[in-house]
Design a protein around this motif. Structure first.
Motif, PDB file in Angstrom:
ATOM      1  N   ARG A   1      -2.878  -4.632  -1.820  1.00 20.72           N
ATOM      2  CA  ARG A   1      -2.766  -5.188  -0.476  1.00 20.72           C
ATOM      3  C   ARG A   1      -3.730  -6.335  -0.224  1.00 20.72           C
ATOM      4  O   ARG A   1      -3.728  -6.898   0.867  1.00 20.72           O
ATOM      5  CB  ARG A   1      -3.023  -4.078   0.559  1.00 20.72           C
ATOM      6  CG  ARG A   1      -2.043  -2.923   0.494  1.00 20.72           C
ATOM      7  CD  ARG A   1      -2.398  -1.831   1.479  1.00 20.72           C
ATOM      8  NE  ARG A   1      -3.682  -1.200   1.148  1.00 20.72           N
ATOM      9  CZ  ARG A   1      -4.243  -0.239   1.870  1.00 20.72           C
ATOM     10  NH1 ARG A   1      -3.641   0.177   2.982  1.00 20.72           N
ATOM     11  NH2 ARG A   1      -5.398   0.278   1.517  1.00 20.72           N
ATOM     12  N   GLU A   2      -4.553  -6.692  -1.217  1.00 20.13           N
ATOM     13  CA  GLU A   2      -5.600  -7.676  -1.025  1.00 20.13           C
ATOM     14  C   GLU A   2      -5.326  -8.957  -1.807  1.00 20.13           C
ATOM     15  O   GLU A   2      -4.555  -8.960  -2.766  1.00 20.13           O
ATOM     16  CB  GLU A   2      -6.954  -7.090  -1.467  1.00 20.13           C
ATOM     17  CG  GLU A   2      -7.347  -5.821  -0.740  1.00 20.13           C
ATOM     18  CD  GLU A   2      -7.514  -6.047   0.761  1.00 20.13           C
ATOM     19  OE1 GLU A   2      -7.941  -7.149   1.152  1.00 20.13           O
ATOM     20  OE2 GLU A   2      -7.207  -5.119   1.540  1.00 20.13           O
TER      21      GLU A   2
ATOM     22  N   ALA B   1      -4.115  -9.911   5.121  1.00 20.26           N
ATOM     23  CA  ALA B   1      -5.037 -10.288   4.054  1.00 20.26           C
ATOM     24  C   ALA B   1      -4.908 -11.757   3.699  1.00 20.26           C
ATOM     25  O   ALA B   1      -5.911 -12.467   3.526  1.00 20.26           O
ATOM     26  CB  ALA B   1      -4.786  -9.418   2.818  1.00 20.26           C
TER      27      ALA B   1
ATOM     28  N   ASP C   1       0.405  -4.919   4.670  1.00 23.60           N
ATOM     29  CA  ASP C   1      -0.959  -5.379   4.913  1.00 23.60           C
ATOM     30  C   ASP C   1      -1.252  -6.734   4.283  1.00 23.60           C
ATOM     31  O   ASP C   1      -2.290  -7.340   4.573  1.00 23.60           O
ATOM     32  CB  ASP C   1      -1.956  -4.346   4.370  1.00 23.60           C
ATOM     33  CG  ASP C   1      -1.917  -3.035   5.134  1.00 23.60           C
ATOM     34  OD1 ASP C   1      -1.472  -3.050   6.299  1.00 23.60           O
ATOM     35  OD2 ASP C   1      -2.330  -2.004   4.579  1.00 23.60           O
ATOM     36  N   ARG C   2      -0.361  -7.213   3.424  1.00 26.93           N
ATOM     37  CA  ARG C   2      -0.612  -8.497   2.782  1.00 26.93           C
ATOM     38  C   ARG C   2      -0.602  -9.650   3.792  1.00 26.93           C
ATOM     39  O   ARG C   2      -1.281 -10.651   3.588  1.00 26.93           O
ATOM     40  CB  ARG C   2       0.431  -8.762   1.690  1.00 26.93           C
ATOM     41  CG  ARG C   2       0.245  -7.869   0.460  1.00 26.93           C
ATOM     42  CD  ARG C   2       1.258  -8.194  -0.615  1.00 26.93           C
ATOM     43  NE  ARG C   2       0.950  -7.489  -1.866  1.00 26.93           N
ATOM     44  CZ  ARG C   2       1.637  -7.650  -2.991  1.00 26.93           C
ATOM     45  NH1 ARG C   2       2.682  -8.480  -3.015  1.00 26.93           N
ATOM     46  NH2 ARG C   2       1.285  -6.997  -4.082  1.00 26.93           N
TER      47      ARG C   2
ATOM     48  N   THR D   1      -7.740 -14.712   4.402  1.00 25.70           N
ATOM     49  CA  THR D   1      -8.246 -15.513   3.283  1.00 25.70           C
ATOM     50  C   THR D   1      -8.043 -16.999   3.526  1.00 25.70           C
ATOM     51  O   THR D   1      -8.930 -17.822   3.270  1.00 25.70           O
ATOM     52  CB  THR D   1      -7.570 -15.091   1.973  1.00 25.70           C
ATOM     53  OG1 THR D   1      -7.885 -13.714   1.693  1.00 25.70           O
ATOM     54  CG2 THR D   1      -8.041 -15.954   0.801  1.00 25.70           C
TER      55      THR D   1
END
Length: 346
Positions: A224-225, A122, A118-119, A126
């Motif tokens: 993951r964020e 993310a 999931d990175r 961003t």
């Protein structure tokens, strides 16, 4: 040689310039050129303290920190800078010591471990928000420029020839130095092919104010964020495609995940476009080709044994070799990467 500041030096500067007495001070994460500390105040809040070496331009550092503050006010996760008291400067400089103080980012790690899962989304989202915010910076709006400015082969030839002339006049003592000299020669010989590689780029690419040094150590992740974007450079127009490729196609990611980086790139750029639809699709499609060209034209870190021998650590040596190898991987798989991007970005 100037000795690094001691804990009492830092404590005194925090008391004089920032109005608080630290309860504790310890070594912080290492910086490329700075010496960093972690200070805790009497209320238990923790602060990241960056001290700058002699010769640092305080005005340029003020501009860099102000750019981060601009992005933070637009909702990008950037640690807040603590201004000096009472004059409100972002860099304190007095008595031979220059420093800045910002909020400590808890429970985060750098992106040096690479992107996965999931990175990808993310990070893409961003970066989309970051570039969308910086597109409105007073330093100037986004504008198209000739694509060759994103990767200038003629400039690379001049730099590589100059570097090889210096290597010729220098006794090479280390194994990494011998590798760097040979790699510089190889890159110079490969430049005609790099020029051909860059021909499919669109005539123009978009430049705008960007972070300026968005390498993996300057992107902090929490699970993951994205936890924070740090260490901005002063505002300057650069290729948005270049900055995207620099972080989402970091050599460590490309080499560690040979079967994942192309779909991961597609995921990241899809999330980026959702957050920043103003950047032309042609710029997004150009990301892998610009990244490959940039690595092929770079003299970093091939010049480090000459420019700054103390900076040549085992970690830098490994990173230098990874950059070179990743560049070859990108060139080998460009057609595949671009085909996937055309499918998801059309």
């Amino acid at each position: 040689m100037t000795l690094p500041p001691t804990a009492p030096d830092i404590a005194g500067a925090l008391s004089v310039h920032y109005g608080f007495t630290p309860a504790s001070i310890g070594e912080g994460p290492s910086g490329t050129a700075t010496r960093n500390y972690l200070a805790e105040d009497l209320d238990g809040r923790r602060w990241f303290v960056k001290t700058y070496p002699d010769g640092t331009d305080p005005a340029a550092e003020e501009q860099a920190l102000a750019l981060g503050e601009y992005a933070r006010r637009a909702g990008v996760p950037v640690p807040a800078v603590r201004p000096t008291a009472p004059d409100g400067r972002l860099v304190a400089a007095a008595d031979g010591l220059s420093l800045s103080v910002s909020a400590w980012v808890e429970d985060a790690e750098t992106a040096e471990g690479g992107l996965f899962g999931d990175r990808w989304a993310a990070v893409g989202e961003t970066l989309g928000r970051l570039h969308r915010a910086l597109a409105h910076h007073p330093a100037g709006p986004p504008r198209p420029v000739p694509a060759r400015q994103a990767c200038d082969v003629e400039r690379a030839e001049r730099r590589l020839r100059g570097l090889l002339a210096r290597w010729t006049a220098t006794a090479v003592a280390s194994e990494f130095g011998r590798w760097a000299r040979q790699t510089a020669a190889d890159r110079l010989g490969a430049l005609p092919g790099v020029a051909v590689l860059l021909e499919p780029l669109p005539p123009e690419l978009t430049v705008q104010v960007v972070h300026g040094d968005l390498a993996s150590p300057n992107l902090l992740l929490r699970g993951r964020e994205v936890a924070a974007v740090i260490d901005f450079r002063p505002p300057r127009p650069r290729s948005a495609a270049w900055e995207l490729g620099r972080i989402v196609l970091d050599p460590r990611t490309v080499l560690a995940r040979p079967d994942d980086w192309i779909p991961g790139l597609a995921t990241a750029l899809t999330a980026y476009r959702a957050a920043n639809p103003a950047l032309p699709t042609a710029d997004l499609l150009a990301v892998p080709r610009v990244a490959a060209g940039h690595l092929a034209c770079s003299v970093y870190p091939l010049s480090e044994p000459l420019d700054d021998p103390a900076a040549v650590t085992p970690a830098l040596e490994a990173y230098g070799r990874a950059r070179h190898q990743a560049g070859m991987v990108l060139r080998e798989h460009l057609d595949e990467a671009e085909e996937v991007l055309r499918d998801v970005l059309r």
